[in-house]
Design a protein around this motif. Structure first.
Motif, PDB file in Angstrom:
ATOM      1  N   LEU A   1     -11.291  -5.664  -0.467  1.00 24.43           N
ATOM      2  CA  LEU A   1     -10.983  -4.674  -1.432  1.00 24.43           C
ATOM      3  C   LEU A   1     -12.382  -4.266  -1.979  1.00 24.43           C
ATOM      4  CD1 LEU A   1      -8.225  -6.709  -3.426  1.00 24.43           C
ATOM      5  CD2 LEU A   1      -7.885  -4.586  -1.879  1.00 24.43           C
TER       6      LEU A   1
ATOM      7  N   ARG B   1      -4.566  -4.977   8.201  1.00 29.89           N
ATOM      8  CA  ARG B   1      -4.019  -5.086   6.637  1.00 29.89           C
ATOM      9  C   ARG B   1      -2.916  -5.993   6.847  1.00 29.89           C
ATOM     10  NH1 ARG B   1      -6.514  -5.679   2.336  1.00 29.89           N
ATOM     11  NH2 ARG B   1      -7.704  -3.726   2.438  1.00 29.89           N
TER      12      ARG B   1
ATOM     13  N   TYR C   1      -2.765 -10.996  -0.606  1.00 28.40           N
ATOM     14  CA  TYR C   1      -3.799 -11.272  -1.359  1.00 28.40           C
ATOM     15  C   TYR C   1      -3.048 -11.169  -2.875  1.00 28.40           C
ATOM     16  CZ  TYR C   1      -7.566 -10.244  -4.673  1.00 28.40           C
ATOM     17  OH  TYR C   1      -8.139 -10.295  -6.014  1.00 28.40           O
TER      18      TYR C   1
ATOM     19  N   PHE D   1      -0.862  -8.118 -10.880  1.00 25.50           N
ATOM     20  CA  PHE D   1      -0.521  -6.796 -11.319  1.00 25.50           C
ATOM     21  C   PHE D   1       1.010  -6.346 -10.658  1.00 25.50           C
ATOM     22  CE2 PHE D   1      -0.089  -1.880 -11.833  1.00 25.50           C
ATOM     23  CZ  PHE D   1       0.062  -1.913 -12.936  1.00 25.50           C
TER      24      PHE D   1
ATOM     25  N   THR E   1       5.725  -0.861 -11.363  1.00 23.89           N
ATOM     26  CA  THR E   1       7.091  -0.658 -12.147  1.00 23.89           C
ATOM     27  C   THR E   1       8.100  -0.697 -11.464  1.00 23.89           C
ATOM     28  OG1 THR E   1       6.895   1.696 -11.542  1.00 23.89           O
ATOM     29  CG2 THR E   1       5.987   1.184 -13.954  1.00 23.89           C
TER      30      THR E   1
ATOM     31  N   ASP F   1      -4.426   0.613 -15.595  1.00 27.35           N
ATOM     32  CA  ASP F   1      -4.646  -0.637 -15.299  1.00 27.35           C
ATOM     33  C   ASP F   1      -5.760  -0.765 -14.394  1.00 27.35           C
ATOM     34  OD1 ASP F   1      -4.746  -3.606 -14.714  1.00 27.35           O
ATOM     35  OD2 ASP F   1      -2.877  -3.812 -16.310  1.00 27.35           O
TER      36      ASP F   1
ATOM     37  N   ARG G   1      -6.143  -3.035 -12.469  1.00 25.45           N
ATOM     38  CA  ARG G   1      -5.597  -3.921 -11.465  1.00 25.45           C
ATOM     39  C   ARG G   1      -4.764  -2.966 -10.415  1.00 25.45           C
ATOM     40  NH1 ARG G   1      -2.586  -8.478 -14.471  1.00 25.45           N
ATOM     41  NH2 ARG G   1      -2.033  -6.255 -15.819  1.00 25.45           N
ATOM     42  N   LEU G   2      -4.496  -1.970 -10.931  1.00 21.46           N
ATOM     43  CA  LEU G   2      -3.641  -1.005 -10.189  1.00 21.46           C
ATOM     44  C   LEU G   2      -4.146  -0.603  -8.924  1.00 21.46           C
ATOM     45  CD1 LEU G   2      -0.962   0.972  -9.827  1.00 21.46           C
ATOM     46  CD2 LEU G   2      -2.468   2.629 -10.982  1.00 21.46           C
TER      47      LEU G   2
ATOM     48  N   PRO H   1      -6.778  -1.741  -6.914  1.00 27.19           N
ATOM     49  CA  PRO H   1      -7.092  -2.922  -5.975  1.00 27.19           C
ATOM     50  C   PRO H   1      -5.580  -3.464  -5.445  1.00 27.19           C
ATOM     51  CG  PRO H   1      -8.295  -3.223  -7.671  1.00 27.19           C
ATOM     52  CD  PRO H   1      -7.472  -2.083  -8.158  1.00 27.19           C
ATOM     53  N   THR H   2      -4.413  -3.497  -6.395  1.00 22.85           N
ATOM     54  CA  THR H   2      -3.222  -4.037  -5.978  1.00 22.85           C
ATOM     55  C   THR H   2      -2.419  -3.003  -4.838  1.00 22.85           C
ATOM     56  OG1 THR H   2      -2.828  -4.945  -8.011  1.00 22.85           O
ATOM     57  CG2 THR H   2      -1.059  -4.594  -6.906  1.00 22.85           C
ATOM     58  N   LEU H   3      -2.629  -2.038  -5.120  1.00 20.67           N
ATOM     59  CA  LEU H   3      -1.987  -0.775  -4.132  1.00 20.67           C
ATOM     60  C   LEU H   3      -2.895  -1.087  -2.681  1.00 20.67           C
ATOM     61  CD1 LEU H   3      -1.289   2.271  -6.331  1.00 20.67           C
ATOM     62  CD2 LEU H   3       0.360   0.668  -4.959  1.00 20.67           C
ATOM     63  N   LYS H   4      -4.208  -1.175  -2.764  1.00 23.78           N
ATOM     64  CA  LYS H   4      -4.887  -1.297  -1.654  1.00 23.78           C
ATOM     65  C   LYS H   4      -4.596  -2.481  -0.816  1.00 23.78           C
ATOM     66  CE  LYS H   4      -8.978   1.677  -2.766  1.00 23.78           C
ATOM     67  NZ  LYS H   4     -10.429   1.631  -3.010  1.00 23.78           N
ATOM     68  N   SER H   5      -4.527  -3.644  -1.600  1.00 30.32           N
ATOM     69  CA  SER H   5      -4.156  -4.861  -0.971  1.00 30.32           C
ATOM     70  C   SER H   5      -2.991  -5.010  -0.244  1.00 30.32           C
ATOM     71  CB  SER H   5      -4.436  -5.975  -2.029  1.00 30.32           C
ATOM     72  OG  SER H   5      -3.326  -6.107  -2.884  1.00 30.32           O
TER      73      SER H   5
ATOM     74  N   GLN I   1       1.282   6.522  -4.744  1.00 28.01           N
ATOM     75  CA  GLN I   1       1.807   5.806  -5.459  1.00 28.01           C
ATOM     76  C   GLN I   1       0.822   5.600  -6.927  1.00 28.01           C
ATOM     77  OE1 GLN I   1       4.180   3.475  -4.803  1.00 28.01           O
ATOM     78  NE2 GLN I   1       4.441   4.546  -3.176  1.00 28.01           N
TER      79      GLN I   1
ATOM     80  N   GLN J   1       3.090   5.787 -10.320  1.00 28.78           N
ATOM     81  CA  GLN J   1       2.778   4.510 -11.234  1.00 28.78           C
ATOM     82  C   GLN J   1       2.362   5.226 -12.662  1.00 28.78           C
ATOM     83  OE1 GLN J   1       3.529   1.619 -11.046  1.00 28.78           O
ATOM     84  NE2 GLN J   1       4.297   1.830  -9.251  1.00 28.78           N
TER      85      GLN J   1
END
Lengths: 328, 230
Positions: free
Chosen positions: A53, A77, A82, A88, A91, B127, B129-130, B132-136, B147, B151
């Motif tokens: 990341l 990936r 992770y 987070f 929605t 947010d 974290r949005l 990094p979360t989507l990338k992860s 995305q 969101q």
């Protein structure tokens, strides 16, 4: 067989401060590894690197033998799951979140419902599949995030502080989930925690981090100061070492510390007199905390406790060799 | 006082009697502004998200240009577009001058920087974290942009509605490139200017009241979106 990760000459700078400095780190496949360290030790920074990341300021990272220079391919990936320290959820419902993760991983639509059901079942969250993600409690949220991360069955699972801000019940649930995942023996699980004992209990191997550097020493009896002519000055006490190299931290393995009622006449170079301030029993051993100007942590047997007649507040002596001092 | 009161009464009567000529202008105005808002939104929102997600040389310069364009006078947009679309201009052969398309172009250009800046602000304020979360989870480039738009959809929709509100109230550029042709390029704002200059104050007032009603509805929808987001 190649390792899961191979890190070489990694440095991460944050606002001109080096927050992570790893000359070399190899993480083998199919092991459960705990990253131990206090807040700011670099655990999250390292996990973010392992999740690709963030990129390091310098150095290179190999994932399963392949050097990663830019973004991960979709195939690469897919090998990583992770979970952030404060997950987070997007929605929609818990199911929607897992479905999106599977969709982004390129999973065929027909396969997704079964994958979602399996993932939720593994974290005991099947009953909340249709619940709006934003209404979950802290523990449910972490389990939902783990379900989302494992739904596509990654070979590597990275968990950043999975037990933080949870009550004992939820911690136990998560520990069981990690134990079950680790028991499959086909996954590399890397999780961070500041709880040394919890890390040691769950993991096959631990990696200790202090101020962005890996140390082989257990994260106990760690002192900050400066070294001058074999003598490390913490500001409160001076500790003999065998090193002359520049260092700002030392650690002493608690098993190397000898406890006695009087100062011992021996070859040991370090002798301190202090007051016993805490006695605790843990896994059949006695853990002592002694205040000698700095707080030392020592481990003795129950028999030794009885022989020495130790009690809270009693003055006692501790001794250790200069070779018992790790410098970093 | 009697003049204003009489005009107001006549204006309300025009609105209540569903005067055909009056509502023709209103619908023309709404459709032109809506098309302009959708076109600008389709271009500005992805552009804003992409700009917010990436670091590149010249990003700061683009941000300065966007901020400058937000403050650009509408008559200047009209003037530039007039130069481009007039018979002797480089796009004269398209024969778009004095057509609804020309007004749509002018309004889209006007609201593009506003929408793009709102999209950038939406991603920046999301947010932390949005992304990094989507990338992860495996999102990258196009899927990441889609995305992020999903969101932050309420804010993005609010950006389109804000753009629509700005477009429907625009007069300078619409007058210059639309020509205020009755039943074709006449919009509410250009009609208000014309009718008032002709002494038909009550018609101008009726259109003004309807414009105010539209502005109220736009703000009402925006506040509903804000509530939905929170």
């Amino acid at each position: 067989m190649s390792s899961a990760y191979q890190l070489d000459n990694i440095k991460v700078f944050y606002q001109q401060t080096c927050s992570l400095d790893l000359p070399q780190l190899t993480i083998p496949h199919q092991q459960c590894i705990a990253l131990l360290g206090d807040n700011g030790a670099g655990k999250s920074t390292l996990l973010n690197l392992l999740a690709f990341l963030n990129r390091p300021s310098q150095g290179q990272i190999q994932l399963s033998g392949q050097t990663i220079k830019s973004d991960l391919s979709r195939q690469q990936r897919r090998t990583i799951g992770y979970v952030n320290q404060q997950p987070f959820l997007l929605t929609g419902t818990v199911s929607d979140n897992i479905d999106l993760a599977l969709k982004l991983q390129g999973m065929p639509t027909a396969e997704r419902p079964q994958r979602i059901a399996d993932a939720l079942d593994r974290v005991n969250l099947s009953h909340l599949a249709k619940q709006t993600a934003t209404t979950l409690s802290g523990g449910e949220l972490k389990r939902a995030a783990i379900a989302r991360a494992i739904a596509h069955d990654p070979a590597i699972l990275l968990l950043d502080e999975p037990f933080s801000h949870l009550d004992q019940g939820h911690i136990r649930q998560l520990e069981t989930i990690i134990e079950q995942l680790a028991a499959q023996k086909d996954k590399t699980i890397i999780f961070s925690t500041h709880d040394r004992l919890q890390g040691a209990a769950l993991a096959d191997t631990t990696i200790n981090l202090i101020k962005g550097k890996i140390t082989k020493s257990p994260l106990l009896n760690v002192f900050h100061g400066h070294l001058d002519q074999h003598l490390f000055d913490t500001g409160n006490i001076k500790i003999h070492t065998t090193s002359q190299q520049r260092a700002s931290h030392i650690a002493i393995d608690p098993h190397e510390i000898i406890i006695s009622n009087d100062v011992l006449a021996s070859s040991m170079r370090n002798h301190f007199t202090g007051r016993l301030i805490a006695i605790a029993e843990e896994a059949g051993t006695i853990h002592l905390t002694i205040d000698c100007g700095e707080r030392f942590f020592a481990i003795i047997s129950p028999d030794a406790l009885e022989d020495l007649g130790l009690s809270i507040g009693k003055p006692i002596c501790l001794s250790f060799k200069s070779t018992a001092v790790s410098i970093f | 006082m009697s003049y204003f009161a009489d005009s107001l009464s006549a204006a309300i009567h025009l609105i209540a009697s569903f005067d055909q000529a009056l509502y023709e202008v209103v619908f023309n105005s709404i459709s032109i502004s809506l098309i302009a808002a959708v076109i600008a939104g389709v271009l500005a929102i992805p552009a804003g998200i992409i700009m917010a997600l990436n670091q590149f040389v010249g990003k700061q310069l683009i941000q300065h240009i966007l901020n400058t364009l937000m403050a650009m006078p509408t008559v200047l947009i009209g003037l530039l577009l007039y130069g481009l679309l007039s018979r002797l201009g480089p796009l004269g052969h398209l024969e778009l001058l004095y057509t609804p398309t020309a007004i749509i172009m002018a309004e889209a250009i006007l609201i593009f920087p506003i929408m793009m800046n709102l999209a950038i602000a939406a991603v920046t304020a999301a947010d932390p974290r949005l992304i990094p979360t989507l990338k992860s989870l495996g999102a990258k480039s196009t899927t990441l942009t889609i995305q992020v738009a999903k969101q932050t959809r309420f804010i993005m929709l609010a950006a389109i509605i804000t753009g629509f509100g700005r477009a429907i109230g625009e007069v300078g550029a619409a007058m210059m490139v639309g020509g205020n042709i009755e039943g074709y390029t006449r919009t509410m704002t250009t009609a208000i200017a014309l009718e008032t200059s002709k002494g038909e104050f009550e018609v101008g007032l009726a259109l003004g009241l309807l414009l105010l009603l539209i502005a109220f509805l736009v703000n009402f929808i925006l506040s509903c979106l804000q509530r939905a987001k929170t």
